[in-house]
Design a protein around this motif. Structure first.
Motif, mmCIF file in Angstrom:
data_model
loop_
_atom_site.group_PDB
_atom_site.id
_atom_site.type_symbol
_atom_site.label_atom_id
_atom_site.label_comp_id
_atom_site.label_asym_id
_atom_site.label_seq_id
_atom_site.Cartn_x
_atom_site.Cartn_y
_atom_site.Cartn_z
ATOM 1 N N ALA A 121 9.652 10.612 4.971
ATOM 2 C CA ALA A 121 9.843 10.281 3.564
ATOM 3 C C ALA A 121 9.318 11.415 2.695
ATOM 4 N N ASP A 122 10.122 11.847 1.749
ATOM 5 C CA ASP A 122 9.682 12.877 0.812
ATOM 6 C C ASP A 122 8.731 12.290 -0.230
ATOM 7 N N LYS A 123 8.033 13.173 -0.895
ATOM 8 C CA LYS A 123 7.174 12.780 -2.012
ATOM 9 C C LYS A 123 8.010 12.065 -3.078
ATOM 10 N N ASP A 124 7.413 11.038 -3.680
ATOM 11 C CA ASP A 124 8.042 10.267 -4.757
ATOM 12 C C ASP A 124 9.337 9.588 -4.314
ATOM 13 N N SER A 125 9.337 9.069 -3.099
ATOM 14 C CA SER A 125 10.501 8.350 -2.598
ATOM 15 C C SER A 125 10.162 6.874 -2.393
ATOM 16 N N LYS A 126 11.207 6.047 -2.413
ATOM 17 C CA LYS A 126 11.067 4.610 -2.199
ATOM 18 C C LYS A 126 12.188 4.178 -1.273
ATOM 19 N N ILE A 127 11.843 3.576 -0.128
ATOM 20 C CA ILE A 127 12.811 3.306 0.920
ATOM 21 C C ILE A 127 12.684 1.854 1.384
ATOM 22 N N LEU A 128 13.834 1.194 1.512
ATOM 23 C CA LEU A 128 13.883 -0.171 2.021
ATOM 24 C C LEU A 128 14.476 -0.150 3.423
ATOM 25 N N LEU A 129 13.741 -0.694 4.403
ATOM 26 C CA LEU A 129 14.231 -0.824 5.777
ATOM 27 C C LEU A 129 14.569 -2.285 6.032
ATOM 28 N N MET A 130 15.790 -2.530 6.497
ATOM 29 C CA MET A 130 16.231 -3.902 6.780
ATOM 30 C C MET A 130 16.592 -4.004 8.259
ATOM 31 N N THR A 165 5.522 11.918 3.948
ATOM 32 C CA THR A 165 4.904 11.132 5.016
ATOM 33 C C THR A 165 5.861 10.985 6.191
ATOM 34 N N ASP A 166 5.333 11.128 7.415
ATOM 35 C CA ASP A 166 6.092 10.845 8.628
ATOM 36 C C ASP A 166 5.715 9.459 9.134
ATOM 37 N N CYS A 167 6.735 8.643 9.442
ATOM 38 C CA CYS A 167 6.492 7.278 9.920
ATOM 39 C C CYS A 167 7.334 7.012 11.162
ATOM 40 N N LYS A 226 0.855 -1.179 0.000
ATOM 41 C CA LYS A 226 0.000 0.000 0.000
ATOM 42 C C LYS A 226 0.890 1.227 0.000
ATOM 43 N N GLU A 227 0.493 2.238 -0.754
ATOM 44 C CA GLU A 227 1.287 3.461 -0.858
ATOM 45 C C GLU A 227 1.307 4.232 0.452
ATOM 46 N N ASN A 228 2.374 4.998 0.621
ATOM 47 C CA ASN A 228 2.536 5.948 1.726
ATOM 48 C C ASN A 228 2.616 5.283 3.097
ATOM 49 N N GLN A 229 3.131 4.059 3.114
ATOM 50 C CA GLN A 229 3.406 3.367 4.364
ATOM 51 C C GLN A 229 4.444 2.278 4.093
ATOM 52 N N VAL A 246 18.548 -1.275 12.353
ATOM 53 C CA VAL A 246 17.865 -1.073 11.073
ATOM 54 C C VAL A 246 18.813 -0.377 10.111
ATOM 55 N N TYR A 247 18.927 -0.955 8.924
ATOM 56 C CA TYR A 247 19.695 -0.315 7.862
ATOM 57 C C TYR A 247 18.703 0.141 6.803
ATOM 58 N N ALA A 248 18.668 1.448 6.574
ATOM 59 C CA ALA A 248 17.759 2.023 5.581
ATOM 60 C C ALA A 248 18.520 2.290 4.292
ATOM 61 N N PHE A 249 17.912 1.925 3.164
ATOM 62 C CA PHE A 249 18.499 2.167 1.850
ATOM 63 C C PHE A 249 17.475 2.930 1.023
ATOM 64 N N VAL A 250 17.851 4.143 0.607
ATOM 65 C CA VAL A 250 16.936 4.988 -0.154
ATOM 66 C C VAL A 250 17.051 4.622 -1.638
ATOM 67 N N ILE A 251 16.045 3.920 -2.145
ATOM 68 C CA ILE A 251 16.069 3.487 -3.541
ATOM 69 C C ILE A 251 15.818 4.668 -4.478
ATOM 70 N N GLU A 252 14.833 5.471 -4.136
ATOM 71 C CA GLU A 252 14.506 6.661 -4.922
ATOM 72 C C GLU A 252 14.152 7.808 -3.979
ATOM 73 N N GLY A 253 14.394 9.038 -4.426
ATOM 74 C CA GLY A 253 13.931 10.199 -3.683
ATOM 75 C C GLY A 253 14.829 10.582 -2.528
ATOM 76 N N ASN A 254 14.203 11.159 -1.503
ATOM 77 C CA ASN A 254 14.919 11.685 -0.344
ATOM 78 C C ASN A 254 14.156 11.341 0.933
ATOM 79 N N ALA A 255 14.896 11.318 2.037
ATOM 80 C CA ALA A 255 14.274 11.041 3.329
ATOM 81 C C ALA A 255 15.108 11.651 4.440
ATOM 82 N N VAL A 256 14.492 11.796 5.607
ATOM 83 C CA VAL A 256 15.215 12.182 6.826
ATOM 84 C C VAL A 256 14.926 11.090 7.854
ATOM 85 N N ILE A 257 15.988 10.424 8.302
ATOM 86 C CA ILE A 257 15.845 9.354 9.283
ATOM 87 C C ILE A 257 16.656 9.729 10.516
#
Length: 237
Positions: free
Chosen positions: A222-231, A175-177, A141-144, A188-199
């Motif tokens: 997470a910024d608009k139009d971003s894709k983030i993988l959390l491991m 979105t704030d998560c 689902k988008e935005n989560q 947790v290792y975060a990898f920003v696939i697309e876009g920008n984020a603040v973690i």
């Protein structure tokens, strides 16, 4: 709280003509003593495979190998008898265990394939090799953040032989998560696939990696139009 930042521009890089690969952690001819692994997360390779090319048959053992296609599709063949194509929107897992041979090819002649290859050190040695793949587009689902991997056979997503959880988020809106860890011994290792984020107040851009441990929850913007993988992985083997 402990953190480690790996900017995209600091990754190892190799170009073999048909393969353009960036290594977050030491791999093959790229060696950095300060970047061996993050807990049991051993490899994050960001690969682009040229048209009609690929990895010939090669062996693995005692490793959990996860592939996440980002663009295009890749044909997989292995010594367990599996022949499958994985495409963007899928996740593939292979438990190498006692040993397995496999190959991966881009059979398309009009487009490259981009995919993440991720290795996790298992918590069991010499297990029977296994293979699985699913469409994560069906459960997302988008935005989560959506769980795509866990240690539990009956959970959402694929499973591996390790107390690890992967979550993937695709954000059409800013979105704030808040991510809740499953264990105090995990990071947790975060990898920003697309876009920008603040973690945790660290600004991240496309293909940056950021590890956090010593916290029960992690704050993500997470910024608009971003894709983030959390491991989420154990920090000790």
């Amino acid at each position: 709280m402990n953190t480690v930042l790996h900017k995209a521009s600091t990754r190892g890089h190799v170009k073999h003509g048909w393969l353009d690969s960036y290594h977050t952690f030491s791999f093959a001819n790229y060696y950095n003593p300060n970047r061996i692994q993050f807990g049991v997360l051993r490899v994050i390779n960001d690969d682009t495979v040229d048209v009609g090319q690929g990895f010939g048959t090669h062996a693995h053992e005692n490793m959990e190998i996860i592939s996440i296609p980002l663009e295009g599709e890749l044909e997989h063949k292995d010594s367990m008898g599996n022949i499958a194509r994985i495409k963007a929107g899928d996740i593939q897992v292979m438990s190498a265990g006692t040993g397995v041979y496999h190959s991966e090819y881009n059979k398309n002649h009009d487009r490259t394939v981009q995919f993440l290859q991720i290795w996790i050190i298992p918590n069991q040695q010499q297990v029977e090799p296994r293979y699985d793949q699913i469409s994560i587009a069906d459960i997302s689902k988008e935005n989560q953040f959506n769980q795509i991997l866990s240690p539990n056979v009956d959970d959402q997503g694929v499973w591996i032989h390790q107390d690890a959880w992967f979550n993937l988020g695709q954000f059409a809106l800013a979105t704030d998560c808040q991510y809740q860890l499953h264990s105090e011994y995990n990071g947790v290792y975060a990898f920003v696939i697309e876009g920008n984020a603040v973690i945790e107040n660290q600004e991240l851009q496309k293909r940056d990696g950021f590890g956090v441990w010593g916290r029960n929850t992690i704050l993500i913007k997470a910024d608009k139009d971003s894709k983030i993988l959390l491991m989420e992985v154990p920090m000790n083997q």
